[in-house]
Design an enzyme around this catalytic site. Structure first.
Site, PDB file in Angstrom:
ATOM      1  N   HIS A  59       1.411  -6.248  -1.996  1.00 48.12           N
ATOM      2  CA  HIS A  59       2.202  -5.167  -1.398  1.00 48.12           C
ATOM      3  C   HIS A  59       3.590  -5.160  -2.030  1.00 48.12           C
ATOM      4  O   HIS A  59       4.135  -6.229  -2.360  1.00 48.12           O
ATOM      5  CB  HIS A  59       2.351  -5.370   0.113  1.00 48.12           C
ATOM      6  N   GLU A 103       3.829  -9.466   5.576  1.00 43.92           N
ATOM      7  CA  GLU A 103       2.862  -9.550   6.678  1.00 43.92           C
ATOM      8  C   GLU A 103       2.660 -10.995   7.079  1.00 43.92           C
ATOM      9  O   GLU A 103       2.866 -11.910   6.270  1.00 43.92           O
ATOM     10  CB  GLU A 103       1.536  -8.880   6.299  1.00 43.92           C
ATOM     11  N   HIS A 109      -2.748 -11.890  -2.706  1.00 39.38           N
ATOM     12  CA  HIS A 109      -3.477 -12.514  -1.605  1.00 39.38           C
ATOM     13  C   HIS A 109      -4.783 -11.801  -1.311  1.00 39.38           C
ATOM     14  O   HIS A 109      -5.002 -10.658  -1.745  1.00 39.38           O
ATOM     15  CB  HIS A 109      -2.602 -12.539  -0.340  1.00 39.38           C
ATOM     16  N   ARG A 148      -4.566  -2.616  -4.538  1.00 37.20           N
ATOM     17  CA  ARG A 148      -5.741  -3.465  -4.800  1.00 37.20           C
ATOM     18  C   ARG A 148      -5.802  -3.819  -6.276  1.00 37.20           C
ATOM     19  O   ARG A 148      -5.810  -2.926  -7.133  1.00 37.20           O
ATOM     20  CB  ARG A 148      -7.036  -2.722  -4.438  1.00 37.20           C
TER      21      ARG A 148
HETATM   22  O1  F6P Z   1      -7.742  -2.859   0.689  1.00 40.32           O
HETATM   23  P1  F6P Z   1      -8.434  -3.688   1.709  1.00 40.32           P
HETATM   24  O2  F6P Z   1      -9.296  -4.763   1.105  1.00 40.32           O
HETATM   25  O3  F6P Z   1      -9.200  -2.856   2.698  1.00 40.32           O
HETATM   26  O4  F6P Z   1      -7.304  -4.452   2.510  1.00 40.32           O
HETATM   27  C1  F6P Z   1      -6.257  -3.753   3.157  1.00 40.32           C
HETATM   28  C2  F6P Z   1      -5.778  -4.556   4.286  1.00 40.32           C
HETATM   29  O5  F6P Z   1      -5.274  -5.814   3.843  1.00 40.32           O
HETATM   30  C3  F6P Z   1      -4.131  -6.155   4.611  1.00 40.32           C
HETATM   31  O6  F6P Z   1      -2.984  -5.911   3.822  1.00 40.32           O
HETATM   32  C4  F6P Z   1      -4.178  -7.623   5.021  1.00 40.32           C
HETATM   33  O7  F6P Z   1      -3.916  -8.459   3.911  1.00 40.32           O
HETATM   34  C5  F6P Z   1      -4.148  -5.190   5.785  1.00 40.32           C
HETATM   35  O8  F6P Z   1      -2.914  -4.966   6.402  1.00 40.32           O
HETATM   36  C6  F6P Z   1      -4.663  -3.950   5.084  1.00 40.32           C
HETATM   37  O9  F6P Z   1      -5.060  -2.925   5.933  1.00 40.32           O
END
Ligand code: F6P
Length: 278
Positions: A65, A82, A140, A160
């Site tokens: 993030h 977070e 993470h 991502r």
């Molecule tokens: O893209 P993904 O794998 O759905 O993960 C998103 C989620 O991961 C988190 O950042 C937790 O690490 C949540 O707050 C968020 O909604």
């Protein structure tokens, strides 16, 4: 004296579950798995923090993030630090936080592209009761078989880097640009300054406290909100009954009482603890 029970929003996720947690209705067996329950207040402007439950059956994406500056540069209100409080975990559950050693951004990009990023990040075993504060920039991924409560800066902004071949969008350029690909060093170790009061996280973006059987008056600085998150037990807050699995937004002050034993979280957007429960 105000405290408001927040409404819930269920978020379907490919890594979510059909069997959630006491107090939450399971999705139908033929429906999509639910990964997150968000607590929100549709009538308010976006408050600074967001509280969620996460229920995982598979690994979340390996992600990052942005911090406040990078998020604002791309038109968002704030970045995203977070914190995770682990409620339950399978014996082999892990969370990846940071990389196993320092790597360059070029290496991180190459590893995200060929999948070797899975071995580059540091998967740590987790157990109930543990807490992690993950600052923006930390690479993470929350692992499988975990139920946790997440407190985060309130923005829906995840870059991502890698998603194990799942057909979801990646955000490699943005993600690599804001990643600090280095081993994770916790910025704080939980402390219990008084019986029944443990500080789980102390800044930089919020303080997260865990209270046993709290009684008294929550007093917040003018204009600040606080998030009251009962994990177990029952009681009342500002004259209304609360129970486990809820989240209440507190403004100004609120009297709280507990029927017997209880275990609750309280989060507020300051860098350092204040004397919040009197
Ligand atoms: O893209 P993904 O794998 O759905 O993960 C998103 C989620 O991961 C988190 O950042 C937790 O690490 C949540 O707050 C968020 O909604």
């Amino acid at each position: 004296m105000t405290a408001k029970r927040l409404t819930t929003r269920r978020v379907e996720k490919p890594w979510g579950r059909h069997s959630l947690w006491p107090g939450f209705t399971d999705p139908p067996a033929d429906g999509a798995p639910v990964g997150e329950i968000w607590f929100q207040d549709e009538t308010e402007e976006t408050p600074e923090l967001l509280v969620k439950y996460l229920f995982t059956a598979e690994r979340l994406s390996i992600q990052v993030h942005p911090d406040d500056a990078a998020a604002r540069a791309s038109g968002h209100a704030r970045g995203k630090d977070e914190a995770w409080v682990i409620l339950a975990a399978e014996p082999d559950s892990t969370i990846a936080i940071g990389t196993r050693g320092p790597v360059s951004r070029e290496m991180l990009r190459a590893a995200a592209l060929d999948g070797s990023i899975e071995a580059l990040v540091d998967w740590k075993p987790v157990k109930p009761g543990q807490v992690y504060y993950s600052p923006a920039g930390t690479v993470h991924a929350i692992g499988a078989g975990i139920t946790l409560i997440e407190v985060q800066q309130n923005v829906d902004l995840t870059y991502r880097l890698y998603d194990y071949g799942r057909p979801r969008e990646l955000h490699l350029d943005d993600g690599i640009a804001v990643s600090d690909p280095e081993p994770f060093v916790p910025n704080f170790t939980p402390e219990t300054p008084a019986p029944g009061r443990t500080i789980l996280a102390e800044g930089p973006k919020f303080v997260l406290e865990r209270w046993r059987a709290p009684r008294g008056r929550i007093a917040l600085p003018p204009g600040m909100s606080g998030w009251f998150v009962p994990i177990s037990g029952t009681g009342d807050i500002a004259g209304e009954a609360w129970q486990a699995g809820e989240c209440w937004l507190v403004h100004a002050d609120a009297t709280i009482a507990t029927d017997g034993e209880s275990d609750v979280l309280f989060a507020y957007p300051l860098a350092e603890r204040i004397d919040i429960l009197r």
